[in-house]
Enzyme design. Structure first.
Site, PDB file in Angstrom:
ATOM      1  N   VAL A  12      50.639   3.451 120.433  1.00 53.43           N
ATOM      2  CA  VAL A  12      51.198   3.709 121.757  1.00 53.43           C
ATOM      3  C   VAL A  12      52.398   2.788 121.903  1.00 53.43           C
ATOM      4  O   VAL A  12      52.347   1.627 121.480  1.00 53.43           O
ATOM      5  CB  VAL A  12      50.166   3.418 122.868  1.00 53.43           C
ATOM      6  N   CYS A  13      53.480   3.309 122.484  1.00 50.04           N
ATOM      7  CA  CYS A  13      54.647   2.481 122.815  1.00 50.04           C
ATOM      8  C   CYS A  13      55.200   1.828 121.551  1.00 50.04           C
ATOM      9  O   CYS A  13      55.258   2.469 120.496  1.00 50.04           O
ATOM     10  CB  CYS A  13      54.213   1.475 123.882  1.00 50.04           C
ATOM     11  N   THR A  14      55.567   0.559 121.623  1.00 52.13           N
ATOM     12  CA  THR A  14      56.184  -0.091 120.464  1.00 52.13           C
ATOM     13  C   THR A  14      55.177  -0.451 119.370  1.00 52.13           C
ATOM     14  O   THR A  14      55.557  -1.043 118.354  1.00 52.13           O
ATOM     15  CB  THR A  14      56.950  -1.359 120.903  1.00 52.13           C
ATOM     16  N   THR A  25      58.043   6.312 120.193  1.00 47.95           N
ATOM     17  CA  THR A  25      57.880   4.931 120.633  1.00 47.95           C
ATOM     18  C   THR A  25      58.437   4.844 122.051  1.00 47.95           C
ATOM     19  O   THR A  25      58.805   5.867 122.641  1.00 47.95           O
ATOM     20  CB  THR A  25      58.601   3.951 119.664  1.00 47.95           C
ATOM     21  N   GLY A  72      54.697   7.847 123.108  1.00 44.98           N
ATOM     22  CA  GLY A  72      55.864   7.217 123.714  1.00 44.98           C
ATOM     23  C   GLY A  72      55.459   5.959 124.479  1.00 44.98           C
ATOM     24  O   GLY A  72      54.417   5.366 124.213  1.00 44.98           O
TER      25      GLY A  72
END
Lengths: 222, 222
Positions: free
Chosen positions: A100-102, A120, A150
């Site tokens: 998830v995310c970075t 990302t 994202g």
């Protein structure tokens, strides 16, 4: 069968990257969700809440789903061979390798994004090609057994998608209803495209220092 | 000025009721977010993650915003005079008294919903009139300085609305962008109206026991 989900936790994790999909998975039947880190001492998230790992790298079971959340603390993981080796070793036996995310940058540093389509946080998209990945601007991106989400809240959408994939759509819909997930954001500012230029500038400004450090670190790896 | 947010944490809290709006508030500038309970020992949430309160009832500051999350553990709070008295005493000085999910039932038990419009989880709406409240089927319901949110994930919508109210819309939009909150649920099953009758039955079945106990407890109070 019980599905085993493992979330990597680490200092300066973005807590909602973790807690969103955690709640989705843990609300399903036949799931066991673990928090894993180098040791079992509590780790503090960026915004303050602490999480206590229930397994460490040595006593961790093989997970069906490994998930790497993001956050400012990702920077310290990019060159941490102990962490990257744990991820590589789990990835060999996991049904799905996810982020998830970075968190996807950590998968990249572990060499798991080569030739893959990946997502990302919007403010980290340009790092993905450094790891051999093709950036995709979607909330949930699936490429084989790699699923990357994202930024932050996309973890909830990711959680429900993966649940459907693993356990069937009915289970995902039951969990969606239980969590009353029919979102209604009060403003339209959730992406760089939707937000006003001024809001975008200010949001970038707040994470400029962490991003600058990240540029340096990713440059070293690539 | 720094705004002080206080979330009640308790055994068997629904963690996303807390972690969603927590992340929103804590991502804003000039905010301090606290977890408060009777003592500072960790409390375990319904789905497993533990939270450690950083203040207790005795050393808690006056909060600008008091927020009561929901969860199975709400049942035990409905008749807990120590908890209800803490809430009443905070409510006297708080700018906003708020809840997510079934946390509104605790506000009701504290006598704070009389004559008010309020929201809660879809499966608890019928309890609100017992506390003198008018149930409203919306994600975020504001009545004076009382703001109650619907089930679980509505806490994120609530968080952004309240942030705009307190600090202005610009701050809320910056936080929304940072958290990439442009949700895209993969299915349409987030409300009893959207979900199929079969999914609704199954979701109700899973929480039937907790609801049965709740009916008995609310009946005793009313």
């Amino acid at each position: 069968m019980t599905y085993r989900f493992g979330f990597l936790v680490f200092p300066n994790i973005q807590q909602l990257d973790l807690t969103g999909p955690y709640e989705v998975f843990a609300s399903a039947q036949d799931s066991a969700v673990h928090l894993v880190w180098k040791d079992k001492n509590p780790v503090r998230s960026v915004t303050g809440i602490s999480f206590t790992p229930d397994v460490d790298f040595d006593d961790s079971p093989q997970f069906d789903v490994l998930c790497i959340p993001g956050g400012g603390g990702v920077n310290a993981l990019l060159g941490d061979e102990e962490v990257l080796e744990f991820i590589r070793s789990q990835a060999k036996g996991a049904r799905f390798i996810t982020s998830v995310c970075t968190g996807s940058l950590v998968l990249g540093a572990a060499g798991l994004l080569k030739g893959k389509r990946a997502a990302t946080h919007w403010n980290a998209m340009d790092f993905l090609p450094h790891f051999g990945a093709t950036p995709v601007h979607e909330r949930v991106v699936k490429d084989g057994n790699l699923i990357t989400a994202g930024g932050v809240t996309s973890g909830i959408d990711f959680g429900l998608s993966l649940l459907a994939e693993l356990m069937g759509r009915e289970e995902a819909e039951i969990v969606q209803l239980s969590l009353e997930y029919a979102p209604a954001p009060p403003f339209h500012s959730g992406t760089p495209q939707e937000a006003s230029p001024d809001i975008l500038d200010k949001a970038k400004g707040r994470i400029a220092r962490s991003r600058q450090e990240r540029e340096r670190l990713v440059g070293q790896i690539a």
